[in-house]
Motif scaffolding. Structure first.
Motif, PDB file in Angstrom:
ATOM      1  N   ASP A 370     -49.563   5.629  -9.783  1.00 47.36           N
ATOM      2  CA  ASP A 370     -48.622   5.353  -8.693  1.00 47.36           C
ATOM      3  C   ASP A 370     -47.234   5.837  -9.119  1.00 47.36           C
ATOM      4  O   ASP A 370     -46.594   5.252  -9.992  1.00 47.36           O
ATOM      5  N   GLU A 371     -46.769   6.921  -8.493  1.00 46.14           N
ATOM      6  CA  GLU A 371     -45.501   7.528  -8.896  1.00 46.14           C
ATOM      7  C   GLU A 371     -44.293   6.653  -8.590  1.00 46.14           C
ATOM      8  O   GLU A 371     -43.206   6.890  -9.114  1.00 46.14           O
ATOM      9  N   LYS A 372     -44.466   5.643  -7.741  1.00 42.50           N
ATOM     10  CA  LYS A 372     -43.359   4.758  -7.415  1.00 42.50           C
ATOM     11  C   LYS A 372     -43.179   3.642  -8.456  1.00 42.50           C
ATOM     12  O   LYS A 372     -42.170   2.950  -8.439  1.00 42.50           O
ATOM     13  N   ARG A 373     -44.157   3.499  -9.309  1.00 44.37           N
ATOM     14  CA  ARG A 373     -44.125   2.404 -10.283  1.00 44.37           C
ATOM     15  C   ARG A 373     -43.902   2.939 -11.697  1.00 44.37           C
ATOM     16  O   ARG A 373     -44.128   4.110 -11.982  1.00 44.37           O
ATOM     17  N   THR A 374     -43.488   2.031 -12.571  1.00 42.63           N
ATOM     18  CA  THR A 374     -43.388   2.339 -14.004  1.00 42.63           C
ATOM     19  C   THR A 374     -44.058   1.217 -14.790  1.00 42.63           C
ATOM     20  O   THR A 374     -44.198   0.089 -14.302  1.00 42.63           O
ATOM     21  N   ASP A 375     -44.446   1.534 -16.016  1.00 40.23           N
ATOM     22  CA  ASP A 375     -45.054   0.543 -16.900  1.00 40.23           C
ATOM     23  C   ASP A 375     -44.115   0.255 -18.064  1.00 40.23           C
ATOM     24  O   ASP A 375     -43.571   1.182 -18.675  1.00 40.23           O
ATOM     25  N   MET A 376     -43.935  -1.019 -18.385  1.00 36.14           N
ATOM     26  CA  MET A 376     -43.071  -1.399 -19.497  1.00 36.14           C
ATOM     27  C   MET A 376     -43.814  -1.232 -20.820  1.00 36.14           C
ATOM     28  O   MET A 376     -44.933  -1.726 -20.984  1.00 36.14           O
TER      29      MET A 376
END
Length: 416
Positions: A370-376
């Motif tokens: 999902d290009e709108k999200r990021t992972d910490m």
């Protein structure tokens, strides 16, 4: 012109307490020798049997007549030891203490009170321990009893008093004692609400008396700001802040927050909490003073080391006192490149009322699906986050988050 004359007058006040280069250490036993054989074996091994704990290190300050002087610091910082040296209970290893005037010390509530004696007898006993003659105690006895509100109980044994009654009697003896310098240690929170109001009125009255000097040790920064005109902050046996009571109180608040942050030390060859091989360095450090004026921008640095491709840093601002997150920079706000770098940051503070805040960072990478999200993948733990305070010199209100000068509600009209 009047202000200059007032300042000069204050400067001309006599010094009633001078503490110069005072140091104090204690020997703590490390290994007990139960007999001559054990003592001999310890000696052959070079075991001294004790370790030296340095409680105070080169303490110097002066208190002038009429001062309401605050001494603050966390437990174990050396405050009580300093008061005992001032009161003549301890002798300093180095340095001098000079007292000009009659000093009445009240370091611990109830010290010198005997539960088998009556309240009346304990007043005379405690007064004698404070250095007063029987005639002097006779003269102040009625005031002590009236202030403690224990007139019907003074001929009962102290062991029959409730804990609150004992505290009131002990405190009343201390503050009604007719001394030039009153030394108080942690006594502002005694008694019920009505008695605390009476104590507040007493301190307000004493504060206006130019002949009376009070030295107060307390953990209440509200008391420091309300009563004191000068203060010092002690940490690890040294003075780390002195002078303006508000600045000292704010510095103590920040020190308290930092030390109260719970964290576990990493084991050998392990990364600290929140870090890993991909992000082995990630911390937020102050450039501006950590007690910041709301009219100036707050400057800080973000240092990181990242081994990878696209990366992002998100910053969240936590409100320590009121709770919640008043600001979040967003997951993709700060796009950063790989390597070891330091980002120089600036943040406006004029929107905020007085408060204490913590800046927490999270290191993020794009989500693969999902290009709108990021992972910490990393974050700043308590040690690597930044704690600071906002202070508006023109505004003492700290209940609400937003500053009145920036956030105003106005009436646009009335019902027709």
């Amino acid at each position: 012109m009047a202000s200059k004359e007032t300042a000069k007058k204050e400067d001309d006040r006599p010094v009633v307490l001078s503490v110069q280069h005072v140091a104090k250490s204690f020997r703590l036993p490390t290994e007990q020798a139960t007999g001559l054989k054990m003592a001999f074996l310890n000696w052959t091994k070079g075991v001294s049997g004790f370790t030296e704990q340095k409680v105070l290190r080169d303490i110097s300050f002066e208190v002038k007549q009429g001062d309401f002087f605050g001494i603050v610091g966390r437990n174990g910082s050396g405050k009580s030891t300093l008061l005992k040296i001032i009161s003549g209970i301890y002798v300093p290893d180095k340095g001098t203490v000079t007292v000009n005037g009659k000093l009445v010390s009240f370091i611990e509530l109830g010290v010198g009170f005997n539960p088998e004696l009556t309240g009346r007898e304990n007043v005379y006993l405690n007064g004698a321990l404070l250095g007063f003659t029987r005639e002097e105690i006779d003269a102040m006895y009625d005031d002590i009893v009236d202030f403690a509100e224990l007139g019907d109980f003074m001929d009962q044994k102290l062991k029959n008093y409730s804990s609150g009654m004992q505290v009131r009697l002990a405190f009343s003896v201390a503050i009604k004692a007719q001394g030039d310098i009153l030394v108080l240690d942690e006594v502002l929170a005694v008694g019920d609400e009505a008695f605390q109001r009476k104590c507040d009125n007493f301190f307000t009255k004493v504060k206006k008396d130019s002949k009376k000097t009070v030295i107060l040790v307390t953990h209440s920064m509200d008391a420091v700001k309300r009563y004191c005109n000068n203060a010092i902050l002690i940490k690890d046996g040294m003075i780390i802040a002195s002078g303006d009571k508000d600045k000292v109180a704010d510095q103590y608040t920040l020190e308290n927050i930092r030390v109260d942050q719970k964290h576990s030390k990493p084991k050998k060859n392990e990364h600290p909490e929140g870090l890993n091989d991909r992000v082995p360095v990630f911390r937020i450090t102050p450039v501006s003073q950590t007690v910041a004026n709301c009219s100036d921008p707050f400057l800080f640095d973000i240092e990181y080391q990242y081994d990878g491709d696209d990366g992002y840093i998100a910053i969240a601002m936590n409100d320590i006192k009121r709770g919640g997150i008043p600001y979040d920079s967003g997951q993709k706000n700060l796009h950063v490149k790989a390597g070891h770098h330091v980002l120089h940051m600036s943040m406006p503070l004029k929107l905020f009322n007085n408060g204490e805040f913590r800046l927490v960072g999270s290191f993020r990478i794009p989500n693969k699906t999902d290009e709108k999200r990021t992972d910490m993948i990393a974050y700043t733990n308590d040690d690597n986050s930044l704690v600071f305070a906002v202070r508006d010199p023109s505004n003492t209100r700290d209940y609400a988050l937003l500053n009145d000068s920036e956030m105003k509600m106005t009436i646009q009209g009335y019902d027709k």
